[in-house]
Design a protein around this motif. Structure first.
Motif, PDB file in Angstrom:
ATOM      1  N   SER A 201       0.824  -1.208   0.000  1.00 16.17           N
ATOM      2  CA  SER A 201       0.000   0.000   0.000  1.00 16.17           C
ATOM      3  C   SER A 201       0.856   1.255   0.000  1.00 16.17           C
ATOM      4  O   SER A 201       0.582   2.218  -0.734  1.00 16.17           O
ATOM      5  CB  SER A 201      -0.922  -0.002   1.236  1.00 16.17           C
ATOM      6  OG  SER A 201      -1.791  -1.113   1.211  1.00 16.17           O
ATOM      7  N   TRP A 202       1.893   1.285   0.829  1.00 18.67           N
ATOM      8  CA  TRP A 202       2.762   2.458   0.898  1.00 18.67           C
ATOM      9  C   TRP A 202       3.554   2.624  -0.398  1.00 18.67           C
ATOM     10  O   TRP A 202       3.780   3.749  -0.857  1.00 18.67           O
ATOM     11  CB  TRP A 202       3.695   2.331   2.094  1.00 18.67           C
ATOM     12  CG  TRP A 202       2.979   2.522   3.383  1.00 18.67           C
ATOM     13  CD1 TRP A 202       2.779   3.691   4.063  1.00 18.67           C
ATOM     14  CD2 TRP A 202       2.308   1.514   4.156  1.00 18.67           C
ATOM     15  NE1 TRP A 202       2.040   3.473   5.200  1.00 18.67           N
ATOM     16  CE2 TRP A 202       1.738   2.162   5.285  1.00 18.67           C
ATOM     17  CE3 TRP A 202       2.131   0.140   4.003  1.00 18.67           C
ATOM     18  CZ2 TRP A 202       1.012   1.460   6.255  1.00 18.67           C
ATOM     19  CZ3 TRP A 202       1.401  -0.557   4.955  1.00 18.67           C
ATOM     20  CH2 TRP A 202       0.852   0.103   6.068  1.00 18.67           C
TER      21      TRP A 202
ATOM     22  N   ALA B  90       1.269   4.232  -2.969  1.00 16.10           N
ATOM     23  CA  ALA B  90       1.067   5.653  -2.701  1.00 16.10           C
ATOM     24  C   ALA B  90       2.301   6.459  -3.101  1.00 16.10           C
ATOM     25  O   ALA B  90       2.189   7.564  -3.647  1.00 16.10           O
ATOM     26  CB  ALA B  90       0.756   5.855  -1.214  1.00 16.10           C
ATOM     27  N   LEU B  91       3.481   5.902  -2.845  1.00 17.39           N
ATOM     28  CA  LEU B  91       4.720   6.587  -3.223  1.00 17.39           C
ATOM     29  C   LEU B  91       4.840   6.694  -4.738  1.00 17.39           C
ATOM     30  O   LEU B  91       5.255   7.732  -5.278  1.00 17.39           O
ATOM     31  CB  LEU B  91       5.920   5.827  -2.649  1.00 17.39           C
ATOM     32  CG  LEU B  91       7.288   6.511  -2.781  1.00 17.39           C
ATOM     33  CD1 LEU B  91       7.329   7.771  -1.919  1.00 17.39           C
ATOM     34  CD2 LEU B  91       8.410   5.564  -2.369  1.00 17.39           C
TER      35      LEU B  91
ATOM     36  N   ARG C 285       2.998   9.488  -6.122  1.00 18.84           N
ATOM     37  CA  ARG C 285       3.429  10.804  -5.645  1.00 18.84           C
ATOM     38  C   ARG C 285       4.716  11.265  -6.326  1.00 18.84           C
ATOM     39  O   ARG C 285       4.882  12.463  -6.584  1.00 18.84           O
ATOM     40  CB  ARG C 285       3.657  10.723  -4.133  1.00 18.84           C
ATOM     41  CG  ARG C 285       3.306  11.971  -3.384  1.00 18.84           C
ATOM     42  CD  ARG C 285       3.295  11.701  -1.898  1.00 18.84           C
ATOM     43  NE  ARG C 285       2.728  12.809  -1.165  1.00 18.84           N
ATOM     44  CZ  ARG C 285       2.604  12.830   0.141  1.00 18.84           C
ATOM     45  NH1 ARG C 285       2.992  11.791   0.856  1.00 18.84           N
ATOM     46  NH2 ARG C 285       2.083  13.874   0.743  1.00 18.84           N
TER      47      ARG C 285
ATOM     48  N   SER D 209      -1.730  12.928  -8.271  1.00 26.90           N
ATOM     49  CA  SER D 209      -2.883  13.015  -7.376  1.00 26.90           C
ATOM     50  C   SER D 209      -2.974  14.412  -6.767  1.00 26.90           C
ATOM     51  O   SER D 209      -1.954  15.023  -6.426  1.00 26.90           O
ATOM     52  CB  SER D 209      -2.765  11.990  -6.252  1.00 26.90           C
ATOM     53  OG  SER D 209      -2.796  10.674  -6.752  1.00 26.90           O
TER      54      SER D 209
ATOM     55  N   GLU E 253      -5.931  16.066  -1.728  1.00 27.81           N
ATOM     56  CA  GLU E 253      -6.929  15.275  -0.987  1.00 27.81           C
ATOM     57  C   GLU E 253      -6.981  13.815  -1.432  1.00 27.81           C
ATOM     58  O   GLU E 253      -7.623  12.990  -0.788  1.00 27.81           O
ATOM     59  CB  GLU E 253      -8.320  15.905  -1.140  1.00 27.81           C
ATOM     60  CG  GLU E 253      -8.886  15.898  -2.545  1.00 27.81           C
ATOM     61  CD  GLU E 253      -8.435  17.087  -3.375  1.00 27.81           C
ATOM     62  OE1 GLU E 253      -8.970  17.263  -4.476  1.00 27.81           O
ATOM     63  OE2 GLU E 253      -7.536  17.825  -2.911  1.00 27.81           O
TER      64      GLU E 253
ATOM     65  N   VAL F 289      -4.071  12.022  -2.047  1.00 29.85           N
ATOM     66  CA  VAL F 289      -2.731  11.490  -1.823  1.00 29.85           C
ATOM     67  C   VAL F 289      -2.747  10.551  -0.617  1.00 29.85           C
ATOM     68  O   VAL F 289      -3.478  10.778   0.345  1.00 29.85           O
ATOM     69  CB  VAL F 289      -1.718  12.642  -1.592  1.00 29.85           C
ATOM     70  CG1 VAL F 289      -0.407  12.116  -1.019  1.00 29.85           C
ATOM     71  CG2 VAL F 289      -1.458  13.387  -2.894  1.00 29.85           C
ATOM     72  N   GLY F 290      -1.931   9.502  -0.667  1.00 29.62           N
ATOM     73  CA  GLY F 290      -1.729   8.666   0.507  1.00 29.62           C
ATOM     74  C   GLY F 290      -2.460   7.336   0.475  1.00 29.62           C
ATOM     75  O   GLY F 290      -3.267   7.053  -0.410  1.00 29.62           O
ATOM     76  N   VAL F 291      -2.145   6.513   1.486  1.00 31.92           N
ATOM     77  CA  VAL F 291      -2.679   5.161   1.566  1.00 31.92           C
ATOM     78  C   VAL F 291      -4.181   5.172   1.829  1.00 31.92           C
ATOM     79  O   VAL F 291      -4.942   4.417   1.216  1.00 31.92           O
ATOM     80  CB  VAL F 291      -1.948   4.371   2.674  1.00 31.92           C
ATOM     81  CG1 VAL F 291      -2.586   2.999   2.859  1.00 31.92           C
ATOM     82  CG2 VAL F 291      -0.470   4.222   2.327  1.00 31.92           C
ATOM     83  N   ARG F 292      -4.639   6.034   2.738  1.00 34.27           N
ATOM     84  CA  ARG F 292      -6.057   6.047   3.088  1.00 34.27           C
ATOM     85  C   ARG F 292      -6.920   6.444   1.894  1.00 34.27           C
ATOM     86  O   ARG F 292      -7.986   5.859   1.671  1.00 34.27           O
ATOM     87  CB  ARG F 292      -6.296   7.007   4.253  1.00 34.27           C
ATOM     88  CG  ARG F 292      -5.747   6.505   5.585  1.00 34.27           C
ATOM     89  CD  ARG F 292      -6.103   7.445   6.706  1.00 34.27           C
ATOM     90  NE  ARG F 292      -5.595   6.968   7.993  1.00 34.27           N
ATOM     91  CZ  ARG F 292      -5.759   7.612   9.147  1.00 34.27           C
ATOM     92  NH1 ARG F 292      -6.436   8.764   9.168  1.00 34.27           N
ATOM     93  NH2 ARG F 292      -5.264   7.111  10.258  1.00 34.27           N
TER      94      ARG F 292
ATOM     95  N   ARG G  64      -1.340   2.963  -6.813  1.00 33.59           N
ATOM     96  CA  ARG G  64      -1.920   2.254  -5.674  1.00 33.59           C
ATOM     97  C   ARG G  64      -2.759   1.059  -6.106  1.00 33.59           C
ATOM     98  O   ARG G  64      -2.777   0.020  -5.436  1.00 33.59           O
ATOM     99  CB  ARG G  64      -2.757   3.243  -4.837  1.00 33.59           C
ATOM    100  CG  ARG G  64      -1.910   4.079  -3.880  1.00 33.59           C
ATOM    101  CD  ARG G  64      -2.621   5.322  -3.403  1.00 33.59           C
ATOM    102  NE  ARG G  64      -2.652   6.341  -4.459  1.00 33.59           N
ATOM    103  CZ  ARG G  64      -3.115   7.578  -4.289  1.00 33.59           C
ATOM    104  NH1 ARG G  64      -3.589   7.935  -3.109  1.00 33.59           N
ATOM    105  NH2 ARG G  64      -3.096   8.447  -5.280  1.00 33.59           N
TER     106      ARG G  64
END
Length: 420
Positions: free
Chosen positions: A68-69, A72-73, A76, A204, A207, A209-212, A345
């Motif tokens: 997951s991380w 996301a990376l 980004r 992205s 809002e 961005v990221g795993v969640r 992701r």
């Protein structure tokens, strides 16, 4: 001057894809050489097949824990620099294995390198997946992925066959050295790509961005969840043919190692044919995916009743074709039917599903073969995948019907607003 190519090779008209394809073939060949070399190195160092299995496990664990991380990376950071870093790290690890093969080391050090390689692959997979979508326009992406399946299958055949010869002539270290050189070829190809001829994907927004945010997107896309669930079942109980072919060869077929080698060759030929068939298709649709899944599932069920080696091989050939076709269509739909800024992701999530299926499926299929017998295990596994395909088909039809109704509702509301 633009190349005139048949539709099945249309992705090759793009110069960046030609670089990508050449590097992919070289890298795939080197990677399969390393798989062979590492397995043999561990086996000769320990004399334990369990130790070989632990090497595979250590390389798979990072995908399940860090996927997951990593995705996301990848969404980004700039894709090409990230790909260059991961490919360079793979190169250094291959060099380390070559040095171990020459000078010797403990099996624990090989486990560490396997785990590090798995960790690098976690970040490499979404980065290279996103880059593969940027070397061709959207309309040629399916063809590019299909040709990639052909290249990977060809690389597997070349890597395993040439690796066996090379290891016998000069030793395992040469296999790792060739793999290191193959990663260097990828680095050179990525650097040589024309920036102006790439088809970049959007980044992205803050809002998203990221795993969640990625998890919310995945949970909100029910069609994607159905595809991942179907892919998990097909890859776990319906895809571990190396286990089932070995069990059938040594068991009811009484074909021994020669029979297993013959079946492996037939399967490899089927994977190449599957890639070529996918490349000839103008569109890779969900209907094709579900139809292929149903056919291969039924064939797997029936293969358990095979009375002889040739009959079993005759069922393995179309199953191999179908396996590659399923993977290609699944990969294409994941790339084309998801938001571009979520691509890394989603690819990482697909990799986690695949890793989990592989970690569960191998031992499960082996246990079924030992408990029920190889033939009955194929019957049961085929029945499970038939049911899973039917359930997925019903679920996808309902989702499509719901989307159509929502679209009609929105259209009717807009019409009322215009006439008001």
């Amino acid at each position: 001057m633009r190349l005139r190519l048949p539709p099945s090779l249309r992705a090759l008209k793009h110069p960046n894809y030609r670089l990508w394809a050449a590097a992919d073939l070289v890298s795939s060949t080197g990677s399969w050489m390393q798989v062979l070399g590492m397995s043999w190195l561990v086996l000769t160092s320990t004399g334990s097949a369990t130790s070989v299995g632990l090497t595979i496990l250590f390389s798979a664990v990072p995908m399940l824990t860090l996927g997951s991380w990593a995705g996301a990376l990848a969404d980004r950071l700039p894709t090409r620099p990230l790909a260059l870093v991961t490919q360079s790290l793979h190169l250094l690890l291959a060099v380390a294995l070559a040095l171990i093969a020459i000078h010797g080391s403990s099996v624990e050090m090989i486990y560490v390198i396997a785990a590090l390689g798995g960790a690098v692959s976690v970040f490499d997979s979404p980065a290279m997946g996103k880059l593969s979508a940027q070397v061709v326009p959207r309309e040629d992406l399916g063809n590019a992925l299909a040709l990639g399946s052909v290249l990977n299958s060809t690389g597997r055949v070349l890597g395993m066959s040439l690796g066996g010869v090379l290891a016998g002539l000069v030793g395992n270290a040469a296999l790792f050295a060739v793999n290191a050189a193959s990663f260097l070829a990828v680095v050179v190809a990525v650097l040589a790509m024309r920036t102006g001829a790439l088809f970049p994907l959007p980044r992205s927004s803050p809002e998203r961005v990221g795993v969640r945010a990625g998890l919310r997107y995945l949970l909100g896309d029910h069609r994607l969840l159905v595809l991942f669930a179907l892919g998990f079942v097909l890859s776990s109980v319906g895809r571990n043919y190396q286990v089932s072919m070995a069990a059938m060869s040594s068991g009811p077929l009484a074909a021994g190692s020669e029979g297993f080698g013959f079946l492996s060759t037939v399967f490899a030929v089927g994977t190449v044919l599957g890639g070529l068939f996918a490349a000839h298709r103008r569109e890779l649709t969900l209907t094709l995916l579900l139809g292929t899944a149903a056919v291969t599932s039924v064939l797997q069920l029936l293969s358990g009743f095979s009375p002889g080696l040739l009959t079993f091989a005759a069922s393995m050939l179309p199953i191999a074709v179908g396996a590659v076709l399923i993977d290609t269509v699944m990969g294409t739909r994941v790339q084309l039917d998801t938001a571009e800024d979520m691509r890394g992701r989603v690819i990482a999530a697909q990799g986690m599903v695949s890793a989990g299926a592989g970690a569960l499926g191998g031992p499960l299929v082996g246990w079924l073969a030992e408990t029920l017998g190889p033939g009955r295990a194929l019957n049961v596994a085929g029945l499970v995948t038939v049911v899973a395909t039917a359930v997925a088909t019903v679920a996808l039809l309902r989702l499509r019907r719901r989307r159509r109704q929502e679209a009609e509702s929105v259209s009717a509301r807009d019409t009322l607003e215009l006439t008001a």
